[in-house]
Design an enzyme around this catalytic site. Structure first.
Site, PDB file in Angstrom:
ATOM      1  CD  GLU A  48      -1.140   3.862   3.664  1.00 58.33           C
ATOM      2  OE1 GLU A  48      -0.900   3.376   2.534  1.00 58.33           O
ATOM      3  OE2 GLU A  48      -2.197   3.676   4.264  1.00 58.33           O
ATOM      4  CG  ASP A  92     -17.667   1.306 -36.286  1.00 61.96           C
ATOM      5  OD1 ASP A  92     -18.390   1.088 -37.276  1.00 61.96           O
ATOM      6  OD2 ASP A  92     -18.013   2.016 -35.319  1.00 61.96           O
ATOM      7  CG  HIS A  97      -2.040  -1.021   1.066  1.00 58.98           C
ATOM      8  ND1 HIS A  97      -2.956  -1.275   2.040  1.00 58.98           N
ATOM      9  CD2 HIS A  97      -2.380  -1.808   0.014  1.00 58.98           C
ATOM     10  CE1 HIS A  97      -3.821  -2.182   1.607  1.00 58.98           C
ATOM     11  NE2 HIS A  97      -3.492  -2.525   0.381  1.00 58.98           N
ATOM     12  CB  THR A 108     -23.773  -1.909 -26.326  1.00 57.49           C
ATOM     13  OG1 THR A 108     -23.572  -2.944 -27.283  1.00 57.49           O
ATOM     14  CG2 THR A 108     -22.975  -2.197 -25.077  1.00 57.49           C
ATOM     15  NE  ARG A 140     -11.504   5.107 -27.136  1.00 55.85           N
ATOM     16  CZ  ARG A 140     -11.253   4.584 -28.336  1.00 55.85           C
ATOM     17  NH1 ARG A 140     -10.018   4.464 -28.756  1.00 55.85           N
ATOM     18  NH2 ARG A 140     -12.251   4.197 -29.105  1.00 55.85           N
ATOM     19  CB  ALA A 196     -20.121  10.065 -31.300  1.00 57.70           C
TER      20      ALA A 196
HETATM   21  C1  AOF Z   1      -4.263   1.803   2.287  1.00 57.97           C
HETATM   22  N1  AOF Z   1      -3.328   2.227   1.399  1.00 57.97           N
HETATM   23  O1  AOF Z   1      -2.440   2.257  -0.639  1.00 57.97           O
HETATM   24  C2  AOF Z   1      -4.442   1.082  -0.356  1.00 57.97           C
HETATM   25  C3  AOF Z   1      -5.442   0.678   0.561  1.00 57.97           C
HETATM   26  O2  AOF Z   1      -5.985  -6.814  -0.320  1.00 57.97           O
HETATM   27  P1  AOF Z   1      -5.197  -5.625   0.106  1.00 57.97           P
HETATM   28  O3  AOF Z   1      -4.299  -5.918   1.286  1.00 57.97           O
HETATM   29  O4  AOF Z   1      -4.454  -4.931  -0.999  1.00 57.97           O
HETATM   30  O5  AOF Z   1      -6.260  -4.581   0.674  1.00 57.97           O
HETATM   31  C4  AOF Z   1      -7.154  -3.975  -0.184  1.00 57.97           C
HETATM   32  C5  AOF Z   1      -7.910  -2.946   0.596  1.00 57.97           C
HETATM   33  O6  AOF Z   1      -6.991  -2.069   1.248  1.00 57.97           O
HETATM   34  C6  AOF Z   1      -8.765  -2.066  -0.270  1.00 57.97           C
HETATM   35  O7  AOF Z   1     -10.058  -2.569  -0.402  1.00 57.97           O
HETATM   36  C7  AOF Z   1      -8.774  -0.773   0.518  1.00 57.97           C
HETATM   37  O8  AOF Z   1      -9.674  -0.878   1.582  1.00 57.97           O
HETATM   38  C8  AOF Z   1      -7.374  -0.739   1.092  1.00 57.97           C
HETATM   39  N2  AOF Z   1      -6.476  -0.072   0.148  1.00 57.97           N
HETATM   40  N3  AOF Z   1      -5.318   1.086   1.857  1.00 57.97           N
HETATM   41  O9  AOF Z   1      -4.138   2.063   3.479  1.00 57.97           O
HETATM   42  C9  AOF Z   1      -3.360   1.886   0.103  1.00 57.97           C
HETATM   43  N4  AOF Z   1      -4.488   0.692  -1.661  1.00 57.97           N
HETATM   44 ZN    ZN Z   2      -3.181  -0.344   3.838  1.00 57.82          ZN
END
Ligand code: AOF
Ligand code: ZN
Length: 327
Positions: free
Chosen positions: A52, A202, A50, A308, A186, A155
């Site tokens: 942090e 297309d 994550h 769609t 996109r 469009a």
């Molecule tokens: C944070 N910092 O950068 C992110 C968070 O399966 P995991 O361990 O990757 O956890 C996913 C969950 O963690 C996600 O659903 C969200 O709640 C949190 N993501 N939390 O502190 C991060 N990416």
């Molecule tokens: Zn986290």
């Protein structure tokens, strides 16, 4: 003001994880000492550290009591694919945290901030819930509604036409509009979705080749194709991004799929409900990892064609509609 200024840098970092974080959140984090950024991190890839923690791994020096950790999403307090970020924050002796938005994941939602406060950390926030929530609108939608964020893009020529009488493509949007679409639609969605008739008519490439900026990537390309009619020579099955193409078909047609998969495209079977794919089946296929480096998605740009669009509209599966009209 200062807090908002620093949080904007977190959002910029978070954006760098787009398309890499699968069904997870894009998150950025910085460490500030005496009003200077001394370390940065972001959630780089599905299943990896994550934001942090990425930052704290890079910054292994002593944290001071006045240092402030900024993070665009509330730090998590649960064990998922990663250990709780709150514990690492406490272990490293961080005393001040500024949070951009609450985590909509029910395993966290407020409990991350509460855990830090209970341990004596000074927490400010959520300070920019709207901006942070907008960047992560896909993740928020998945966690709160169980489906991706969906933008419908259509469009029309000024005479209301979307194709020639014989179904052949009509040049509707200007070059500028196409650049705008690639840059702002996109390149801001995890996937572009079309019905197979659009491929037949297309033969679009469905990538972000016109996008301005350095972060352009090829989104996943999803083709709804119940009868598996996609032509073997379709560009989306043969270009360099063929491995980013996902063809959704019904079970009965799966045995004919090997030809379509030869350049790396995926074919996934989803049950049908009357004459449309079952929504729950579709979302469970698209929200979870399926191999091929596909780790689930959180946002879809529906580009056509008219049938769609109707199916998505009728089912209420639309969060935003963009209608480009020829100038
Ligand atoms: C944070 N910092 O950068 C992110 C968070 O399966 P995991 O361990 O990757 O956890 C996913 C969950 O963690 C996600 O659903 C969200 O709640 C949190 N993501 N939390 O502190 C991060 N990416
Ligand atoms: Zn986290």
């Amino acid at each position: 003001m200062k807090n908002e200024f620093f949080m904007h840098r977190c959002l910029q970092l978070a954006e760098m994880g787009r398309q890499e974080v699968g069904n997870g959140a894009m998150v950025g984090s910085i460490l500030v000492r005496e009003e200077k950024i001394i370390a940065e991190g972001y959630h780089k890839k599905f299943g990896e550290s994550h934001a942090e923690v990425e930052l704290l791994k890079k910054y292994d020096l002593q944290i001071r009591s006045k240092d402030i950790l900024y993070v665009s999403l509330e730090p998590c307090c649960h064990t998922g694919k990663n250990p709780p970020c709150t514990e690492i924050i406490l272990e490293r002796g961080i005393k001040n945290v500024v949070v951009g938005m609450l985590d909509p994941d029910p395993r966290v939602s407020g409990k991350g901030i509460a855990a830090l406060r209970a341990a004596g950390v000074h927490v400010i926030g959520p300070i920019l819930p709207t901006e942070c929530g907008w960047l992560n609108r896909g993740f928020v939608s998945v966690r709160t509604k169980g489906r991706p964020w969906i933008t419908l893009k259509s469009a029309k020529a000024t005479n209301g036409k979307i194709a020639n009488e014989d179904g052949s493509p009509l040049k509707i949007t200007s070059d500028d509009q196409n650049v705008w679409n690639h840059t702002n639609l996109r390149a801001k969605h995890d996937a572009i979705l079309v019905g197979v008739q659009t491929i037949i008519n297309d033969d679009p490439i469905l990538d972000t080749r016109l996008a301005l900026g350095l972060n352009a990537y090829c989104p996943w390309r999803i083709i709804l194709d119940p009868q598996l009619r996609i032509p073997r020579i379709a560009k989306v099955l043969n270009d360099n991004n063929a491995h980013k193409t996902i063809v959704i078909t019904s079970k009965e047609n799966l045995d004919r799929a090997s030809d379509i998969q030869s350049n790396g495209a995926m074919v996934i079977a989803v049950a049908k409900n009357a004459d449309v794919f079952d929504w729950n089946g579709l979302w469970s296929a698209l929200l979870s990892p399926q191999g091929n480096d596909f780790n689930g998605l959180t946002s879809i740009l529906v580009e056509g064609g008219s049938r769609t669009w109707e199916v998505f509209k009728k089912a209420g599966m639309v969060d935003m509609e963009v209608n480009l009209v020829s100038l």
